[in-house]
Design an enzyme around this catalytic site. Structure first.
Site: not given
Ligand code: Z2T
Length: 830
Positions: A373, A564-565, A570, A672, A676
Site C-alpha cells: 500500500h 484525508k490524513r 498529501k 480512495t 468517494k
Molecule cells: C494507509 O492507509 C495506506 C497505506 C499505508 O501504507 C498505510 C496506511 Cl494506514 C503502509 C493507504 C494509502 O496511503 C492510500 O494511497 C491507499 O489508497 C490506501 O492505503 C488503500 O490502499
C-alpha cells in the site's frame, strides 16, 4: 426494495418477532428488545436504549441469515478468502445493515409510530475506529463487496478496545483524546469464548527427539495468553450472504499462571493478566510503522497466530489433510502488518503438525498473497533482530531457514551478484540488523499487488524491482475501489433516488449502468434536479458546520474539500498556499471578482508527527484570520472539521463541489477518498498520482482539473538538484504568500510558530510544493471560472458520476477473486 424481494430474503411469508421485515414486526420486535434486553419501556427509554433496541432488532434479522450462511458453507465446504488486516474502519453499522436488508422504510415508519426518529438513532451510533485511514477503510469496503458478491470470506483482525484517537482542536492545534467506543457496549458483536487460542511469547527454543528418533524443535515461551474471537456479521446487499468479521481480543490464559497463585503471588498473576489485555488495548495511530515498538509486534503476531490456528481448526472439520490447506483457503496480507503469517504458518505446520519442511513450504507459498500500500521508503516495516528474537525466537530461526533457501535461489539465478543478494535478503545486515517484512511477504506469497496502475508499475520499477526481476509472474495490479452502497446509497439518498428514478435500481450492483446518465448530461431539467440534490447536501453540511464549528458558510459558494490524513506528501499546505494567495489578491484588490469559495478540511495527524500537526495549526490559523476579515467576507471561508471519520465522511462527500487530491506524484499509492468524492458528483483537482490517473482516464480529461509534475518529472527534478529557494524568489505572488505566513500575520505576530514549516518549504521542500505552486494556482483559477458556468459545471459533475463505475469495490473484488484467490460466488438460501 420490493415486497417480493423482501419475502424472498426472508424465505417465508411468515413473520416472526425475530425475522419479520414488515413495519408491524419491526415495531413489535423493537419494543420486545427494549423490554427484555434493556429493561426499559418507551416512556423512560434513553436515546441509547432506543438505539440498542433497534440495533438488536436488526441483528436478529442478520443472525437468521448468518446461521443460514454458516450452514451452507459447512455443507458445501467452499474455497474461502481470508483477509488478514490489522485495521478495519467499517463505519456505523445500523444504517448499512438496514440498507442491505432493504428495510429502511418500514423501520422508519415503525419508529415514527412510536414517536422516534430513525435519523436520531443513526446519528447516535459510535463507529469502530479500528484503523488509521485508507487501508482500514479499504478492508471494510472489501468485506462489503465480498458479501455482496456472495464469496465465502472471513475478515480477521484485532478488536482494539480503543481505536483511533478522537481529535479535538484546542487553541488551533490538534489534541488527542481516547476513543472509548465500547463505553456503551457494542450490540453488533458476538463474543465466542469457545473460540480461543493460545498465544506464546518470548522464551527460547530447544531441540527434541521423538520416540522414532526424529529431531524437532520445542519453543519454550516465557508467556502465554489467549485470543478470544469476537464476531460481527457482514451482510451483503440484497443477498442472504453474511460473512464474518472475526476480531481477536486478548485475555490472560486460563490456568497458565496457577503456579504464581499457588506461591501466593497474586499480584504477579494479576499484573500478567493486565499485561496480556494490553495487547489488544489500543490501535497505533500512525500510518507509518513504529520501528522497535514491542507491543506493535506483539499485536501483529497475536492476531496472525489466532487467525491461522482458526483456519487450521476450520480446515480440520472438513476432514481434509493439512497439505490441502491452500486449496481451502486463500489468505490475503493487507500490507506487511500480518506478514509474520508466513513464518507462523511454517511453524504451525512443521512444529505443531509434524509436516516436513518442503511440504510445509509448498502449502505456505501457495496460501498467501500480499498487497503493498505504499512506496514511501520510511513506511516499509522492519523489525530490529534483538527485539524480534526476544519476542519470537522460533520465528527468527524459521525466517533464517526461509532466507537461506531463498538466497540460494537468487545466487543460482545471478551468480557473482552479491550486491543483489544483500539487497534481496530478508535480513537487513546493517546493525542492529533487521527483519524486512516486505521481503518476507514477497518470498512467502504467490501473488504481489499494488493498489493502482501507477503504483503497481512503480513498485516493479523501484522498491520491489529485484523481486520483479526474479518472479515477474507474481506481480499484479488491483486498482482500489469503494462500495457504492455506503458511499452513495447510504450517504447520499437524494442522489440515489434521482439515479434510480432515471436509470432503474440496478446501478448500485452494476455501476456500469451509470453510463446511461451521459445522455442526460445536457438536459436542463435533469441538471436542475442534479443541482438541487447537491444544494440540499451543502445546506445540511452548512448546518452541521454551524453547529460544530460555529462558522456560517454559504451553500452557494464553491465547496472545496480536502479530507484525508494530514501528511506532507498529501500537501494540505499547498491548499493553504492557494487560500492565502486568494486572500492576498483580495487584500491588494478589494473589488476583485472571484468565485466565492468555502474551503473545508478534515483529517487527523499522527500524534508524533510534528510537521503534520503544524499543518493543522496553519489551517486553523488561516481560518481564524480569513473568517474574521470583513474585506474577504462573502468570498472566502475556511473550516477545519474536527475528528474526521467514516461517519463524518457520509456528510462530506455528497456536499463537495471540488475534491482536492494534491499528493506529490508517485507518493499516494491509490487514494480512495478521490473515488468517494467523484462518485458523489464532485470534480477533482489533482495530480497524476495514484488512482487519480485512472479516474481522469475514466471521466475524461475535460472533466478533471489536472496540474503538477508527473512522477517521472518529480524524480528528475529532485535528481537535478531542486532549489525551492529560487522558485520562491522568482515568483512574487508565491513569495508574498510565504512571507505573509512567516511574518506572523496568522499567528498574532509571532514569527516563530510557522517558521519550521516555512523554512522547510524554501530550503528543502521534499514534496515539491513550490514546483507545483504556479500550475496549481492556475488550475484553481480555471476551476473557479468553470464553477460560474453552472450548466458546464453540472454537466461535468454528471459525467463524473456516469463514468465512475470502474471504482466500485465490487469490480476490485471480482478481479482479486479471478486473478488471485480463485474464489467463486456461492448463493445462500434462507
Ligand atoms: C494507509 O492507509 C495506506 C497505506 C499505508 O501504507 C498505510 C496506511 Cl494506514 C503502509 C493507504 C494509502 O496511503 C492510500 O494511497 C491507499 O489508497 C490506501 O492505503 C488503500 O490502499
Amino acid at each position: 426494495m420490493a415486497e417480493s424481494h423482501r419475502k424472498a430474503l426472508n424465505g417465508t411469508n411468515r413473520e416472526t418477532i425475530r425475522t419479520g421485515l414488515s413495519e408491524e414486526s419491526i415495531r413489535a420486535a423493537f419494543l420486545d428488545n427494549l423490554f427484555y434486553l434493556q429493561g426499559r419501556f418507551p416512556e423512560v427509554a434513553t436515546l441509547n436504549d432506543q438505539y440498542k433496541a433497534l440495533a438488536y432488532t436488526v441483528r436478529d434479522r442478520l443472525l437468521h441469515r448468518w446461521v443460514a450462511t454458516t450452514r451452507a458453507y459447512q455443507k458445501a465446504n467452499p474455497r474461502t478468502v481470508c483477509y488478514l488486516s490489522a485495521e478495519y474502519l467499517p463505519g456505523p453499522f445500523l444504517g448499512n445493515n438496514l440498507l442491505n436488508l432493504g428495510i429502511e422504510e418500514p423501520t422508519r415508519r415503525a419508529l415514527a409510530g412510536l414517536g422516534i426518529e430513525l435519523d436520531a438513532l443513526l446519528e447516535h451510533e459510535e463507529e469502530p475506529g479500528l484503523g488509521n485511514g485508507g487501508l482500514g477503510r479499504l478492508a471494510a469496503c472489501f468485506m462489503d463487496s465480498l458479501a455482496t458478491l456472495q464469496v465465502p470470506a472471513i475478515g480477521y483482525g484485532i478488536r482494539y478496545e480503543f481505536g483511533i484517537f478522537d481529535q479535538v482542536i484546542r487553541d488551533g492545534g490538534q489534541v488527542e483524546t481516547t476513543d472509548n467506543w465500547l463505553r456503551f457496549g457494542n450490540p453488533w458483536e458476538v463474543r465466542r469464548p469457545a473460540i480461543a487460542y493460545d498465544v506464546r511469547i518470548g522464551g527460547y527454543t530447544e531441540q527434541t527427539t521423538d520416540a522414532q528418533g526424529r529431531f524437532g524443535v520445542r519453543w519454550v515461551p516465557n508467556e502465554v495468553f489467549n485470543g478470544i474471537a469476537v464476531d460481527t456479521a457482514i451482510l451483503g446487499h440484497g443477498v442472504n450472504t453474511v460473512n464474518l468479521l472475526r476480531l481477536w481480543t486478548a485475555e490472560a490464559a486460563e490456568g497458565f499462571d496457577f503456579h504464581a497463585f499457588n506461591r501466593g503471588d497474586y499480584y504477579g498473576a494479576v499484573v500478567r493478566e493486565v499485561r496480556s489485555e494490553t495487547i489488544s488495548k489500543v490501535l497505533y495511530p500512525n500510518d507509518e510503522p513504529e520501528i522497535g515498538k514491542r507491543l506493535r509486534l506483539l499485536q501483529q503476531y497475536f492476531f496472525v497466530t489466532c487467525s491461522l490456528q482458526d483456519m487450521i481448526r476450520i480446515h480440520r472439520t472438513t476432514g481434509q489433510p493439512l497439505d490441502k490447506f491452500h486449496e481451502k483457503f486463500s489468505v490475503q496480507l493487507n500490507d506487511t502488518h500480518p506478514a509474520i503469517a508466513v513464518a507462523e504458518l511454517m511453524r504451525l505446520l512443521v512444529d505443531e503438525h509434524q509436516m516436513g519442511w518442503d511440504a510445509a513450504w509448498e502449502v505456505t507459498r501457495h496460501t498467501f498473497a500480499y498487497t503493498n500500500h505504499t512506496l514511501l521508503p520510511e513506511a516499509l516495516e522492519k523489525w530490529p533482530i534483538p527485539l524480534f528474537q526476544n519476542v519470537l525466537p522460533r520465528h527468527l530461526e524459521i525466517i533464517y531457514e526461509i532466507n537461506a533457501r531463498f538466497l540460494d535461489e537468487v545466487r543460482l539465478r545471478h551468480p557473482f551478484d552479491t550486491a543483489r543478494v544483500q539487497r534481496m535478503s530478508i535480513i537487513d545486515e546493517a546493525p542492529p540488523r533487521f527483519v524486512r517484512m516486505a521481503h518476507l511477504a514477497c518470498v512467502g506469497s504467490f501473488a504481489i499487488n499494488g493498489v493502482a496502475e501507477l503504483h503497481s508499475r512503480l513498485l516493479k520499477e523501484t522498491v520491489l524491482r529485484d523481486f520483479f526481476e526474479l518472479w515477474p509472474e507474481k506481480f499484479q495490479n488491483k486498482t482500489n475501489g469503494v462500495t457504492p452502497r455506503r458511499f452513495v446509497m447510504l450517504s447520499n439518498p437524494g442522489l440515489s433516488r434521482l439515479l434510480t428514478r432515471t436509470l432503474g435500481a440496478g446501478w448500485a450492483r452494476d455501476p456500469s449502468q451509470l453510463r446511461v446518465l451521459e445522455r442526460h448530461a445536457d438536459d436542463a431539467a435533469f441538471q436542475q434536479e442534479w443541482r438541487e440534490v447537491k444544494r440540499s447536501r451543502k445546506e445540511a453540511l452548512a448546518a452541521r458546520i454551524l453547529d460544530r464549528c460555529n462558522v456560517s458558510i454559504d451553500p452557494d459558494s464553491l465547496f472545496d474539500v480536502q479530507a484525508k490524513r494530514i501528511h506532507e506528501y498529501k500537501r494540505q499546505h499547498l491548499n493553504v498556499l492557494h487560500i492565502v494567495t486568494l486572500y492576498n489578491r483580495i487584500k491588494f484588490n478589494p473589488g476583485l471578482d472571484i468565485t466565492p469559495r468555502t474551503f473545508i478540511f478534515g483529517g487527523k495527524a499522527a500524534p508524533g508527527y510534528a510537521m503534520a500537526k503544524l499543518m493543522i495549526r496553519l489551517i486553523n490559523a488561516v481560518a481564524d484570520v480569513v473568517n474574521r476579515d470583513p474585506d474577504v467576507a462573502g468570498r472566502l471561508r475556511v473550516v477545519f472539521l474536527p475528528n474526521f471519520s467514516v461517519k463524518l465522511g457520509h456528510g462530506l462527500y455528497p456536499a463537495a463541489d471540488l475534491s482536492e487530491q494534491l499528493s506529490t506524484a508517485g507518493k499516494e499509492a491509490s487514494g480512495t477518498g478521490n473515488m468517494k468524492f467523484s462518485m458523489n458528483g464532485a470534480l477533482t483537482i489533482g495530480t497524476l498520482d495514484g488512482a487519480n490517473v485512472e479516474i481522469r482516464e475514466e471521466v475524461g480529461a475535460d472533466n478533471f482539473f489536472l496540474f503538477g509534475l508527473t512522477a517521472e518529472e518529480v524524480v528528475r527534478t529532485l535528481a537535478e538538484g531542486y532549489r525551492p529557494w529560487d522558485i520562491y524568489n522568482a515568483n512574487l505572488e508565491l513569495k508574498g504568500v510565504i512571507d505573509l505566513i512567516a511574518s506572523g500575520h496568522f499567528s498574532h505576530g509571532d514569527r516563530t510558530v510557522f517558521q519550521p514549516l516555512v523554512d522547510h518549504l524554501v530550503w528543502h521542500d521534499n514534496y515539491l510544493l513550490l514546483a507545483d505552486y504556479a500550475g496549481y494556482i492556475a488550475c484553481q483559477e480555471q476551476a473557479g471560472l468553470t464553477y460560474r458556468d453552472s450548466r458546464q459545471w453540472t454537466r461535468m459533475s454528471i459525467l463524473n458520476v456516469a463514468r465512475m463505475g470502474k471504482f466500485s469495490s465490487d469490480r476490485t473484488i471480482a478481479e482479486y477473486c479471478r486473478d488471485i484467490w480463485r474464489a467463486e460466488p456461492m448463493a445462500v438460501d434462507v
